[in-house]
Motif scaffolding. Structure first.
Motif, PDB file in Angstrom:
ATOM      1  N   CYS A  97       0.846  -1.200   0.000  1.00 44.49           N
ATOM      2  CA  CYS A  97       0.000   0.000   0.000  1.00 44.49           C
ATOM      3  C   CYS A  97       0.881   1.250   0.000  1.00 44.49           C
ATOM      4  N   CYS A 101      -1.190   3.716   7.501  1.00 44.31           N
ATOM      5  CA  CYS A 101      -2.181   4.102   8.520  1.00 44.31           C
ATOM      6  C   CYS A 101      -1.802   3.550   9.892  1.00 44.31           C
ATOM      7  N   CYS A 104      -3.589   0.269  10.721  1.00 42.77           N
ATOM      8  CA  CYS A 104      -3.554  -0.830   9.753  1.00 42.77           C
ATOM      9  C   CYS A 104      -3.103  -2.125  10.429  1.00 42.77           C
TER      10      CYS A 104
HETATM   11  S1  SF4 Z   1      -5.347   0.567   6.373  1.00 42.46           S
HETATM   12 FE1  SF4 Z   1      -3.421  -0.354   5.606  1.00 42.46          FE
HETATM   13  S2  SF4 Z   1      -3.962  -1.144   3.584  1.00 42.46           S
HETATM   14 FE2  SF4 Z   1      -5.587   0.294   4.164  1.00 42.46          FE
HETATM   15  S3  SF4 Z   1      -4.982   2.272   3.291  1.00 42.46           S
HETATM   16 FE3  SF4 Z   1      -4.152   2.186   5.373  1.00 42.46          FE
HETATM   17  S4  SF4 Z   1      -2.071   1.389   5.170  1.00 42.46           S
HETATM   18 FE4  SF4 Z   1      -3.166   0.932   3.277  1.00 42.46          FE
END
Ligand code: SF4
Ligand code: SF4
Length: 386
Positions: A97, A101, A104
């Motif tokens: 990605c 986040c 995540c």
């Molecule tokens: S939660 Fe994880 S997979 Fe989803 S956008 Fe954020 S970093 Fe990317």
């Protein structure tokens, strides 16, 4: 005679398969994967074997040797059970990605993994499933990742689905932050089958650039906003759901963030012809109590969504779900807050925000009614005068 079946296996209920990285699961529940191999090649997978594994699991559930006590097991008349074609395909072939986040569930190593060419191509797998006739004509696909717009052949795959299925469905669980990819999606989805039901699901979680950067690891708030507005302006999706994940450290519970997000939401609503929905959630990785600040932030989101925007709020995903006792209690608290908030005397700044949101929401509705009126007149003309 009644037999046991499982909603994920039975084609007449959910009838799904979940693919995550190098594993293929019969469901998104606690089951063991059907396949688990680093070298799993989806374009060469034996579809007959996969379908046989689903039927065998159904048999084991009835023999009492698998999935015991799972809440997804139901009893049905034997002739109504059909562990056959796939109704729902959930796909996440990689964890890579472009964002980082804080909530995540992938590690930074997993998010940074170099994409293998065979994992970034979806079309060969979808074509094989189609050739074997194992997908229902109205099947749905959930596309996740990592970030699913990184599938190199995503536009071609969506086109293929649109051309080869009568009434397919698709939900793209994307962060909507890669502008070049969103443009390609707009281009391809503009010309798809009218019966193709297309949904976008994007988590925003902030109402300012600074908070977005803090939580998602990159300063892309403006890009995300522009991309989603572009989706809406181009009538790309029948349904756009924007999600707000509340953080227990209160990094996104301030009025600035909550009303900033609501104003973002309202902007998208202005252009979206189809449905708009909101999901309110909280960080599922945290074990901290759902305290007053969390309740107030969630309650305000709920109040504006249901009372001012008049839209649906779904609770699904992490710490605010209808299917767990903790989730149900939290939802009750925030709904109670929203009920009291409606009649409470609010601080001046909140009254000002609510006035602005209410005013533009009313303008939106008038605009929509006017468009509906014009469409009806056009239809009447066609019916009676042409
Ligand atoms: S939660 Fe994880 S997979 Fe989803 S956008 Fe954020 S970093 Fe990317
Ligand atoms: S019974 Fe439960 S664990 Fe087993 S396949 Fe179905 S949903 Fe998954």
């Amino acid at each position: 005679m009644k037999k046991k079946t499982c909603s994920w296996l039975d084609s007449n209920i959910r009838g799904g398969i979940q693919i995550l990285n190098n594993k293929i699961y019969p469901c998104c529940g606690p089951s063991k994967p059907f396949y688990d191999s680093e070298d799993l090649d989806y374009s060469a997978l034996s579809i007959e074997e996969l379908m046989e594994k689903r039927r065998k699991l159904q048999q084991q559930i009835n023999e009492g040797t698998a999935c015991q006590n799972c809440e997804q097991i139901v009893e049905k008349e034997e002739e109504d059970i059909n562990v056959g074609p796939i109704t729902y395909l959930s796909i996440g072939l990689f964890s890579t990605c472009n964002l980082r986040c804080r909530y995540c569930y992938f590690t930074h190593d997993e998010l940074s993994q170099k994409l293998k060419p065979e994992r970034t191509h979806l079309l060969p797998f979808i074509k094989r499933l189609t050739e074997h006739g194992v997908m229902k004509k109205d099947f749905s696909i959930g596309l996740a990742g990592g970030e699913p717009t990184l599938f190199e052949d995503l536009p071609e795959t969506l086109k293929f689905i649109s051309d080869n299925y009568e009434k397919p469905g698709m939900v793209l669980l994307s962060n909507s932050s890669i502008t070049s990819k969103t443009k390609k999606i707009i281009d391809v989805l503009k010309d798809t089958n009218e019966r193709f039901d297309k949904g976008l699901y994007t988590s925003i979680d902030a109402g300012t650039r600074a908070t977005y950067k803090l939580l998602r690891g990159r300063d892309l708030y403006r890009e995300v906003k522009n991309n989603i507005i572009n989706y809406a302006k181009n009538d790309t999706f029948n349904r756009i759901t924007l999600k707000y994940i509340l953080m227990f450290d209160h990094s996104n519970t301030s009025n600035k963030d909550i009303f900033g997000f609501l104003s973002f939401f309202k902007e998208v609503m202005k252009y979206q012809k189809g449905i708009m929905a909101m999901t309110i959630d909280c960080d599922m990785l945290s074990k901290e109590p759902f305290d007053d600040k969390m309740i107030a932030a969630a309650g305000k989101l709920y109040y504006v969504a249901t009372e001012i925007f008049g839209i649906e709020v779904a609770f699904c995903g992490g710490g605010l779900v209808n299917s767990t006792t903790v989730g149900k209690e939290r939802i009750k608290l925030l709904q109670e807050y929203a009920r009291n908030y409606k009649t409470a005397r609010k601080p001046l700044i909140e009254r000002f925000y609510l006035l602005l949101l209410g005013y533009s929401s009313t303008l939106n509705n008038i605009n929509r009614l006017f468009k509906l009126y014009k469409r009806t007149i056009r239809l009447i003309k066609i019916l009676y005068f042409q």
